[in-house]
Design a protein around this motif. Structure first.
Motif, PDB file in Angstrom:
ATOM      1  N   GLY A  65      16.173  73.237  21.076  1.00  0.00           N
ATOM      2  CA  GLY A  65      14.861  72.606  21.035  1.00  0.00           C
ATOM      3  C   GLY A  65      14.667  71.593  22.139  1.00  0.00           C
ATOM      4  N   THR A  66      15.756  70.913  22.525  1.00  0.00           N
ATOM      5  CA  THR A  66      15.658  69.898  23.567  1.00  0.00           C
ATOM      6  C   THR A  66      15.341  70.511  24.922  1.00  0.00           C
ATOM      7  OG1 THR A  66      17.241  68.509  22.362  1.00  0.00           O
ATOM      8  CG2 THR A  66      16.875  67.979  24.674  1.00  0.00           C
ATOM      9  N   ILE A  67      15.764  71.745  25.142  1.00  0.00           N
ATOM     10  CA  ILE A  67      15.497  72.393  26.432  1.00  0.00           C
ATOM     11  C   ILE A  67      13.994  72.456  26.695  1.00  0.00           C
ATOM     12  CG2 ILE A  67      15.713  74.525  27.764  1.00  0.00           C
ATOM     13  CD1 ILE A  67      18.266  75.119  26.154  1.00  0.00           C
ATOM     14  N   GLY A  68      13.231  72.963  25.724  1.00  0.00           N
ATOM     15  CA  GLY A  68      11.783  73.070  25.899  1.00  0.00           C
ATOM     16  C   GLY A  68      11.107  71.719  25.989  1.00  0.00           C
ATOM     17  N   ALA A  69      11.524  70.768  25.149  1.00  0.00           N
ATOM     18  CA  ALA A  69      10.907  69.444  25.170  1.00  0.00           C
ATOM     19  C   ALA A  69      11.160  68.743  26.504  1.00  0.00           C
ATOM     20  CB  ALA A  69      11.443  68.601  24.015  1.00  0.00           C
ATOM     21  N   VAL A  77      23.142  70.917  15.030  1.00  0.00           N
ATOM     22  CA  VAL A  77      23.449  70.507  16.399  1.00  0.00           C
ATOM     23  C   VAL A  77      23.074  71.606  17.381  1.00  0.00           C
ATOM     24  CG1 VAL A  77      25.298  69.856  17.986  1.00  0.00           C
ATOM     25  CG2 VAL A  77      25.272  68.912  15.684  1.00  0.00           C
ATOM     26  N   ARG A  78      23.363  72.860  17.040  1.00  0.00           N
ATOM     27  CA  ARG A  78      23.020  73.978  17.920  1.00  0.00           C
ATOM     28  C   ARG A  78      21.506  74.047  18.153  1.00  0.00           C
ATOM     29  NH1 ARG A  78      26.039  77.751  14.657  1.00  0.00           N
ATOM     30  NH2 ARG A  78      28.201  77.864  15.335  1.00  0.00           N
ATOM     31  N   TRP A  79      20.739  74.019  17.056  1.00  0.00           N
ATOM     32  CA  TRP A  79      19.295  74.145  17.176  1.00  0.00           C
ATOM     33  C   TRP A  79      18.676  72.953  17.904  1.00  0.00           C
ATOM     34  CZ3 TRP A  79      16.528  78.321  16.932  1.00  0.00           C
ATOM     35  CH2 TRP A  79      16.990  79.413  16.193  1.00  0.00           C
ATOM     36  N   SER A  80      19.259  71.788  17.754  1.00  0.00           N
ATOM     37  CA  SER A  80      18.735  70.619  18.472  1.00  0.00           C
ATOM     38  C   SER A  80      18.928  70.789  19.973  1.00  0.00           C
ATOM     39  CB  SER A  80      19.408  69.341  17.982  1.00  0.00           C
ATOM     40  OG  SER A  80      20.774  69.302  18.348  1.00  0.00           O
ATOM     41  N   LEU A 100      18.540  68.104  34.579  1.00  0.00           N
ATOM     42  CA  LEU A 100      18.763  67.675  33.195  1.00  0.00           C
ATOM     43  C   LEU A 100      18.376  68.765  32.204  1.00  0.00           C
ATOM     44  CD1 LEU A 100      17.459  63.970  33.271  1.00  0.00           C
ATOM     45  CD2 LEU A 100      19.800  64.805  33.609  1.00  0.00           C
ATOM     46  N   ILE A 101      17.413  69.620  32.572  1.00  0.00           N
ATOM     47  CA  ILE A 101      16.950  70.666  31.659  1.00  0.00           C
ATOM     48  C   ILE A 101      18.077  71.646  31.342  1.00  0.00           C
ATOM     49  CG2 ILE A 101      15.256  72.517  31.349  1.00  0.00           C
ATOM     50  CD1 ILE A 101      13.437  71.033  33.302  1.00  0.00           C
ATOM     51  N   VAL A 102      18.984  71.830  32.291  1.00  0.00           N
ATOM     52  CA  VAL A 102      20.069  72.795  32.108  1.00  0.00           C
ATOM     53  C   VAL A 102      21.137  72.277  31.143  1.00  0.00           C
ATOM     54  CG1 VAL A 102      21.846  74.129  33.328  1.00  0.00           C
ATOM     55  CG2 VAL A 102      19.652  73.652  34.439  1.00  0.00           C
ATOM     56  N   LEU A 103      21.299  70.977  31.059  1.00  0.00           N
ATOM     57  CA  LEU A 103      22.426  70.406  30.310  1.00  0.00           C
ATOM     58  C   LEU A 103      22.396  70.715  28.815  1.00  0.00           C
ATOM     59  CD1 LEU A 103      22.776  67.044  32.223  1.00  0.00           C
ATOM     60  CD2 LEU A 103      24.349  68.982  32.260  1.00  0.00           C
ATOM     61  N   PRO A 104      21.241  70.638  28.123  1.00  0.00           N
ATOM     62  CA  PRO A 104      21.270  71.039  26.710  1.00  0.00           C
ATOM     63  C   PRO A 104      21.704  72.487  26.515  1.00  0.00           C
ATOM     64  CG  PRO A 104      19.268  69.810  27.195  1.00  0.00           C
ATOM     65  CD  PRO A 104      19.923  70.092  28.506  1.00  0.00           C
ATOM     66  N   PHE A 107       6.008  64.926  24.731  1.00  0.00           N
ATOM     67  CA  PHE A 107       7.281  65.566  25.058  1.00  0.00           C
ATOM     68  C   PHE A 107       8.416  64.545  25.156  1.00  0.00           C
ATOM     69  CE2 PHE A 107       4.509  69.062  26.632  1.00  0.00           C
ATOM     70  CZ  PHE A 107       5.068  70.083  25.858  1.00  0.00           C
ATOM     71  N   THR A 108       8.090  63.315  25.525  1.00  0.00           N
ATOM     72  CA  THR A 108       9.115  62.262  25.558  1.00  0.00           C
ATOM     73  C   THR A 108       9.665  62.004  24.162  1.00  0.00           C
ATOM     74  OG1 THR A 108       8.149  61.183  27.503  1.00  0.00           O
ATOM     75  CG2 THR A 108       9.551  59.837  26.089  1.00  0.00           C
ATOM     76  N   VAL A 109       8.763  61.897  23.173  1.00  0.00           N
ATOM     77  CA  VAL A 109       9.190  61.684  21.795  1.00  0.00           C
ATOM     78  C   VAL A 109      10.007  62.874  21.296  1.00  0.00           C
ATOM     79  CG1 VAL A 109       8.418  61.377  19.414  1.00  0.00           C
ATOM     80  CG2 VAL A 109       7.270  60.146  21.265  1.00  0.00           C
ATOM     81  N   LEU A 110       9.538  64.085  21.577  1.00  0.00           N
ATOM     82  CA  LEU A 110      10.244  65.282  21.120  1.00  0.00           C
ATOM     83  C   LEU A 110      11.627  65.390  21.755  1.00  0.00           C
ATOM     84  CD1 LEU A 110       7.334  67.907  21.181  1.00  0.00           C
ATOM     85  CD2 LEU A 110       8.347  66.786  19.178  1.00  0.00           C
ATOM     86  N   THR A 111      11.713  65.060  23.036  1.00  0.00           N
ATOM     87  CA  THR A 111      13.011  65.105  23.710  1.00  0.00           C
ATOM     88  C   THR A 111      13.974  64.089  23.113  1.00  0.00           C
ATOM     89  OG1 THR A 111      12.005  65.845  25.784  1.00  0.00           O
ATOM     90  CG2 THR A 111      14.184  64.842  25.917  1.00  0.00           C
ATOM     91  N   SER A 112      13.491  62.868  22.911  1.00  0.00           N
ATOM     92  CA  SER A 112      14.347  61.823  22.347  1.00  0.00           C
ATOM     93  C   SER A 112      14.826  62.197  20.943  1.00  0.00           C
ATOM     94  CB  SER A 112      13.582  60.504  22.307  1.00  0.00           C
ATOM     95  OG  SER A 112      14.385  59.486  21.763  1.00  0.00           O
ATOM     96  N   ALA A 113      13.908  62.710  20.127  1.00  0.00           N
ATOM     97  CA  ALA A 113      14.294  63.132  18.781  1.00  0.00           C
ATOM     98  C   ALA A 113      15.333  64.250  18.845  1.00  0.00           C
ATOM     99  CB  ALA A 113      13.065  63.594  18.003  1.00  0.00           C
ATOM    100  N   GLY A 114      15.123  65.214  19.760  1.00  0.00           N
ATOM    101  CA  GLY A 114      16.082  66.300  19.893  1.00  0.00           C
ATOM    102  C   GLY A 114      17.453  65.834  20.332  1.00  0.00           C
ATOM    103  N   LEU A 115      17.494  64.821  21.184  1.00  0.00           N
ATOM    104  CA  LEU A 115      18.776  64.295  21.640  1.00  0.00           C
ATOM    105  C   LEU A 115      19.491  63.506  20.552  1.00  0.00           C
ATOM    106  CD1 LEU A 115      17.749  63.070  25.212  1.00  0.00           C
ATOM    107  CD2 LEU A 115      19.264  64.979  24.670  1.00  0.00           C
ATOM    108  N   TYR A 116      18.720  62.892  19.632  1.00  0.00           N
ATOM    109  CA  TYR A 116      19.338  62.044  18.614  1.00  0.00           C
ATOM    110  C   TYR A 116      19.509  62.720  17.263  1.00  0.00           C
ATOM    111  CZ  TYR A 116      20.166  57.645  20.938  1.00  0.00           C
ATOM    112  OH  TYR A 116      20.696  56.687  21.732  1.00  0.00           O
ATOM    113  N   VAL A 117      18.892  63.868  17.035  1.00  0.00           N
ATOM    114  CA  VAL A 117      19.146  64.596  15.788  1.00  0.00           C
ATOM    115  C   VAL A 117      20.643  64.817  15.575  1.00  0.00           C
ATOM    116  CG1 VAL A 117      18.971  66.902  14.763  1.00  0.00           C
ATOM    117  CG2 VAL A 117      16.903  65.683  15.416  1.00  0.00           C
TER     118      VAL A 117
END
Length: 410
Positions: free
Chosen positions: A290-294, A284-287, A374-378, A309-319
């Motif tokens: 990772g979501t910040i950059g995506a 959870v921490r690493w996700s 939104l970038i700040v929230l992760p 980046f949309t796919v990477l962000t979505s994957a990072g949010l759902y990991v």
């Protein structure tokens, strides 16, 4: 795909087969229920077109369903902590579908609000008890809980297509046909109820023994809130933003939404796999990091890379999605229903409440400026869980069904 290792004895193998089947049915049933979480928003354009509702009236319909559902889920969670109520699965599934099915029948705005509220209550009643039963069936294994969560993701993604096919062809008068997934989901619950063959006794649950760790639970909930705001915000505006960043008009928006849902499905399964290799808190921490950059790539990078980046962000949010559910249940072992209700319900409502603020900011600036926060929230989510510890290993589960011999996670 097997969710559990085979046991050496015939009895153990039978336990595995029952659990595997139950998880598959619960996942499919979860999809049928979450169709109705996505259907209300998908119906809004048809309400506007056929009944000339304004934006305020249309948003009221969405709030009547989502906000009521999100607030009610913890209440149902508290009830399932006191009494095991597996019968809620088919009943709440049917109720969720019935409300949406009737929402297009009468032209009255008041009745429309009532019907979508009924659907929201059905969805609210389903999730805490379903999460409790899924915990029993999964024996605390991450992969199985990931499949259960994936079902909900797929149901939400299918909802706009279902509404477009049914209501797009026949208009709102065809809305009663939308009850079909609820009927299917109710039937799929029945074999699971038969597997829970022993009568439930008050105070007996799928919880492990241990002391409730409210501090860790609240910190985890803060991270879930951050994730919710990001995902709901993207889901609300990414179709419009894709047209600006990638070109292609409405088609670009549809592709971006599809990839957002696809990445979520991939991330859910990936998270459960990663948690079998490392502990959940670490994943959870690493996700979060990772979501910040995506997410920064979604906001700032134009052209075809926008979709990557949309796919990477979505994957990072759902990991971390299914992992957060099991973590919440392990932090509150004496209140598994409450943990599931808060994680799946109350924290999700914050994302819906934050979206109008993003829209207002976009109206006064640009959509890109509105998405920057939104970038700040992760990062805030990472700070909330930075020092969290992994709960202890699950102890043998006490269940009504006697399904689950003690197992270690692995």
């Amino acid at each position: 795909m097997a969710f559990y290792r085979k046991c050496d004895t015939g009895s153990g193998g039978e336990h595995d087969r029952v659990r595997n089947k139950s998880i598959i049915l619960l996942s499919a049933g979860h999809a049928c229920v979450d169709v109705y979480q996505g259907s209300v928003a998908a119906l809004v354009p048809f309400f506007v077109a056929e009944r000339a509702y304004g934006y305020a009236a249309a948003s009221g319909i969405v709030l009547a369903a989502s906000l009521l559902s999100s607030v009610a889920q913890p209440l149902f969670g508290a009830l399932t902590d006191r009494w095991a109520m597996p019968w809620l699965l088919p009943v709440s599934t049917f109720l969720g579908g019935l409300g949406v099915a009737l929402s297009g029948v009468l032209g009255s705005y008041a009745w429309t609000l009532v019907f979508v509220a009924v659907s929201g209550i059905g969805v609210a009643a389903y999730h805490p008890e379903a999460a409790r039963v899924a915990r029993i069936a999964s024996a605390g294994r991450h992969t199985a809980m990931g499949w259960f969560s994936l079902g909900g993701n797929l149901g939400f993604a299918v909802a706009p297509l279902l509404v477009a096919v049914v209501v797009g062809i026949g208009g709102l008068r065809w809305s009663p046909l939308l009850v079909v997934p609820a009927l299917v989901g109710s039937v799929l619950c029945l074999p699971v109820l038969r597997a829970l063959h022993r009568p439930a006794r008050t105070g007996e649950s799928a919880a492990c023994g241990g002391t409730d760790d409210w501090r860790s639970f609240l910190r985890l909930s803060a991270a879930v809130v951050c994730r919710s705001i990001v995902f709901v915000g993207l889901g609300t505006f990414i179709a419009l933003y894709a047209q600006q960043r990638a070109g292609g008009g409405a088609r670009a928006g549809s592709v971006a939404l599809f990839l957002l849902y696809l990445g979520g499905a991939v991330g859910t399964l990936l998270g459960s796999r990663l948690a079998d290799r490392w502990d959940r808190v670490t994943v959870v921490r690493w996700s979060c990091l990772g979501t910040i950059g995506a997410l920064a790539g979604v906001v700032f990078v134009p052209g075809p890379l926008f979709y990557v980046f949309t796919v990477l962000t979505s994957a990072g949010l759902y990991v971390p999605f299914s992992l957060q559910i099991t973590l919440a249940q392990d932090y509150l072992p004496g209140r598994v229903g409450t943990a599931g209700g808060v994680t799946l319900g109350l924290t999700v409502s914050v994302g819906g409440l934050a979206s109008p603020a993003l829209g207002t900011l976009a109206d006064h600036t640009t959509l890109q400026v509105a998405l920057m926060p939104l970038i700040v929230l992760p990062a805030l989510g990472w700070l909330a869980i930075r020092t969290l510890r992994e709960p202890g290993q699950l102890r043998p589960l006490r269940t009504e069904a006697g399904w689950l011999p003690a197992r270690s996670r692995g």
